[in-house]
Design an enzyme around this catalytic site. Sequence first.
Site, PDB file in Angstrom:
ATOM      1  N   ASP A  16       0.834  -1.208   0.000  1.00 13.81           N
ATOM      2  CA  ASP A  16       0.000   0.000   0.000  1.00 13.81           C
ATOM      3  C   ASP A  16       0.868   1.258   0.000  1.00 13.81           C
ATOM      4  OD1 ASP A  16      -2.352   1.445  -0.019  1.00 13.81           O
ATOM      5  OD2 ASP A  16      -2.585   1.414   2.163  1.00 13.81           O
ATOM      6  N   ASN A  64     -10.660  -2.637  -6.249  1.00 13.15           N
ATOM      7  CA  ASN A  64      -9.863  -1.757  -7.122  1.00 13.15           C
ATOM      8  C   ASN A  64     -10.496  -1.562  -8.507  1.00 13.15           C
ATOM      9  OD1 ASN A  64      -6.616  -2.866  -5.851  1.00 13.15           O
ATOM     10  ND2 ASN A  64      -7.922  -1.182  -5.170  1.00 13.15           N
TER      11      ASN A  64
END
Length: 249
Positions: A16, A64
Amino acid sequence: MVSFMEIPRHLAIIMDGNGRWAEKRMLPRIAGHREGAKSVRRVVEECRRLGIGFLTLFAFSTENWGRPQGEVDGLMRLLVQFLREEAPQMAAKGIHFHVIGAKERLPEGARQEIAATVAKTANCHEMVLTLALSYGGRDEITRAARCLAMDVKEGRLGVQDIDEDTFSSCLDTADLPDPDLLIRTGGEKRISNFLLWQLAYSEMVFSDVTWPDFGKQELLSALEEFSRRKRRFGLVRPEPEKSLFAGGR
Ligand code: FPP
């Protein structure tokens, strides 16, 4: 510093912070992902060197798909480019490539490149590199439940035969051991729908470093932290054996 380093058999990573890395430098988000792909190369190489048997990277989640189309397309292009460039290296270093997730949602070009890389590395046995693509833990568990329901409906399985082992065997990770260690970079402290079933007893290390800046030193420091953990798996840690000579001399 610990005097020895315990190497996890299976390391899973939530990569991340690519977007924040780019935004901090006034660059488009895709530049962060590009830099993130370089970290993937570095970390895979280091894990292979350390003898980690299984490395699983969260590269694209079911959520996503909701990002701007330009970013999704950019990530898919990056994936294809990464596999094209890295497949020969993977094969040379004995890295077996594997994908978990709802692969059918990926674009045709990405699916072809994945199939080619899987085939190229099929006889590799030094390390298993798994990319979680179009992956969500809830989606995986739902698909497993559906698969078991079909087996029961069509008479291949009795309801009483459904246990943790049969359930696990229907998950995308059926051939992988559960992760010993989860690392999440980028400062957030959550698991974001990653390996919900499999992380039941994993140790977790959260790093504030964004993924593009995550390198060998950060990996070693996470492994040191893991080495200090006492894993009990819900059991009681045995008392250290008392010396027979305690209080003797
Ligand atoms: C999270 O950062 C990262 C992703 C959603 C994609 C991960 C992709 C890579 C590491 C590069 C490509 C990978 C391969 C295997 C070629 P974020 O965008 O959510 O960052 P932010 O939280 O700072 O916005």
